[in-house]
Design a protein around this motif. Sequence first.
Motif, short mmCIF file in Angstrom:
data_model
loop_
_atom_site.label_atom_id
_atom_site.label_comp_id
_atom_site.label_asym_id
_atom_site.label_seq_id
_atom_site.Cartn_x
_atom_site.Cartn_y
_atom_site.Cartn_z
N GLN A 23 26.45 35.76 48.90
CA GLN A 23 27.64 35.10 48.70
C GLN A 23 27.89 35.49 47.31
O GLN A 23 28.89 36.70 46.68
N GLY A 24 26.48 35.77 46.22
CA GLY A 24 26.83 36.20 45.10
C GLY A 24 26.92 37.52 44.30
O GLY A 24 27.79 38.28 43.85
N GLN A 25 25.66 37.94 45.57
CA GLN A 25 26.08 39.66 45.18
C GLN A 25 27.71 40.24 46.38
O GLN A 25 28.05 41.13 45.58
N SER A 26 28.08 38.92 46.82
CA SER A 26 29.69 39.89 47.46
C SER A 26 30.38 39.41 46.65
O SER A 26 31.69 40.71 45.78
N SER A 27 30.34 39.25 45.60
CA SER A 27 31.74 38.29 44.06
C SER A 27 30.92 39.66 43.05
O SER A 27 32.08 40.07 43.27
N LYS A 28 29.85 40.05 43.34
CA LYS A 28 29.20 40.79 42.39
C LYS A 28 30.05 42.16 42.38
O LYS A 28 30.60 42.90 41.14
N ASN A 29 30.15 42.58 43.25
CA ASN A 29 30.18 43.52 44.41
C ASN A 29 31.47 43.66 44.08
O ASN A 29 32.47 44.68 45.09
N GLY A 30 32.35 43.06 44.28
CA GLY A 30 33.76 42.97 44.85
C GLY A 30 34.87 43.08 46.18
O GLY A 30 35.52 42.89 46.29
N SER A 31 33.65 42.18 46.36
CA SER A 31 33.78 42.18 48.11
C SER A 31 34.23 40.39 47.94
O SER A 31 34.47 40.40 50.07
N VAL A 32 35.06 40.11 47.81
CA VAL A 32 35.87 38.99 47.88
C VAL A 32 37.14 39.35 48.06
O VAL A 32 37.81 39.67 48.24
N THR A 33 37.76 38.94 49.27
CA THR A 33 38.69 39.11 49.98
C THR A 33 39.13 38.58 49.13
O THR A 33 39.49 37.15 48.48
N LEU A 34 41.01 39.32 49.53
CA LEU A 34 42.20 38.69 48.45
C LEU A 34 42.48 37.78 49.10
O LEU A 34 42.88 37.02 48.16
N GLU A 35 42.63 36.61 50.20
CA GLU A 35 43.04 35.71 50.61
C GLU A 35 42.07 34.78 49.89
O GLU A 35 42.55 33.54 49.49
N LYS A 36 40.72 34.76 49.73
CA LYS A 36 39.73 34.10 49.70
C LYS A 36 39.93 33.76 47.65
O LYS A 36 40.30 32.91 47.49
N ALA A 37 40.32 34.95 47.46
CA ALA A 37 40.79 34.58 46.23
C ALA A 37 41.94 34.07 45.13
O ALA A 37 41.56 33.60 44.41
N MET A 38 42.78 33.68 46.31
CA MET A 38 43.91 33.71 45.96
C MET A 38 43.65 32.23 46.29
O MET A 38 44.49 31.22 44.92
N GLU A 39 42.90 32.01 46.62
CA GLU A 39 42.71 29.88 47.22
C GLU A 39 42.26 30.01 46.42
O GLU A 39 42.75 28.39 45.89
N VAL A 40 41.26 30.30 46.15
CA VAL A 40 39.84 29.49 44.70
C VAL A 40 41.35 29.59 42.88
O VAL A 40 41.55 28.65 42.68
N ILE A 41 41.45 31.00 43.01
CA ILE A 41 42.56 30.82 41.44
C ILE A 41 44.13 29.91 41.78
O ILE A 41 44.01 29.08 40.67
N VAL A 42 44.41 29.29 42.91
CA VAL A 42 45.39 28.17 42.98
C VAL A 42 44.42 27.39 42.32
O VAL A 42 45.52 26.54 42.16
N LYS A 43 43.43 26.64 43.12
CA LYS A 43 43.19 25.40 42.88
C LYS A 43 42.65 25.73 41.45
O LYS A 43 42.70 24.25 40.63
N GLN A 44 42.11 26.87 40.43
CA GLN A 44 42.33 26.76 39.68
C GLN A 44 43.49 26.65 38.59
O GLN A 44 42.87 25.73 37.58
N MET A 45 44.35 27.11 39.18
CA MET A 45 45.89 26.85 38.61
C MET A 45 46.77 25.74 38.63
O MET A 45 46.93 24.97 37.44
N GLN A 46 45.92 24.90 39.80
CA GLN A 46 46.27 23.31 39.81
C GLN A 46 45.63 22.36 39.00
O GLN A 46 46.11 21.33 38.60
N VAL A 47 44.14 22.69 38.57
CA VAL A 47 42.94 21.72 37.77
C VAL A 47 44.14 22.32 36.75
O VAL A 47 44.10 21.01 35.98
N SER A 48 44.59 23.14 35.99
CA SER A 48 45.15 24.15 34.10
C SER A 48 46.53 23.09 34.74
O SER A 48 47.01 22.99 33.02
N GLY A 49 47.54 22.99 35.22
CA GLY A 49 48.78 21.58 35.13
C GLY A 49 50.30 23.28 35.23
O GLY A 49 50.96 22.81 34.48
N PHE A 50 49.17 24.12 36.28
CA PHE A 50 50.64 25.46 36.22
C PHE A 50 51.49 24.59 37.22
O PHE A 50 51.51 24.01 37.97
N ARG A 51 53.55 25.30 36.86
CA ARG A 51 54.57 24.73 37.68
C ARG A 51 53.39 24.98 38.84
O ARG A 51 53.53 26.22 39.16
#
Length: 217
Positions: A23-51
């Motif tokens: 999983q770590g190698q996949s992240s380093k190689n940019g093999s994270v899927t767009l869907e998974k990336a957005m899932e993580v980003i949304v969670k980060q935004m929720q924690v940061s208090g985005f609208r």
Amino acid sequence: MSKRSGAFDVQVDVSKLIRNNRQGQSSKNGSVTLEKAMEVIVKQMQVSGFRERTMKDYQLHWRHFEKVTGTTYLNEIAADTIYIWLESMSVTNQTKLTRLKCLKAILTKCFDNGWIEQKFWKTISIKVDKNVKKGATSDDIEILLSLLDLNSFVGLRDAVAIITLYKTGIRINTLGQLEEKHIDFDNLTLNIDGSILKTISYYSYQLTNRWQIYLKF
């Protein structure tokens, strides 16, 4: 005989280590899927208090980008991919620019999360012609002043503010900071120092006789 357990005897889940490493190698190689990336980003935004609206816009444009370009993994995204996405839109350049800013913000978060190694999108831009606002004429000011009651304090105050803005070109924030010390009543001059000016260190303006009537000088 039973084997004694020493202080350095550790139970290791080898399969888990291998899985985490992959999983770590996949992240380093940019093999994270767009869907998974957005899932993580949304969670980060929720924690940061985005609208909620901002997060929905992120997801909307990200899904559209994925659909138009046919990309699945982050390492498939390049400058050409972004241009293909922009060219697919039948909207104004201003709308394209807004959507591009949103996409860049998402990619920047991917970079910050270590999924992308370079900010190749930084040089991509869209030229938007800015509409130049037409300035007010002296006739416009005359009409506006005619609507004010100069016999009242509020009316006179507003008239002074309007004329000062029009004749000197100072910012409204600077106008709000004007004090009596900035006014030379003898010479009918505004003397403004750098403490309340944004771009220059000193400004002096001579009021004309035409406007002295309104200013009660």
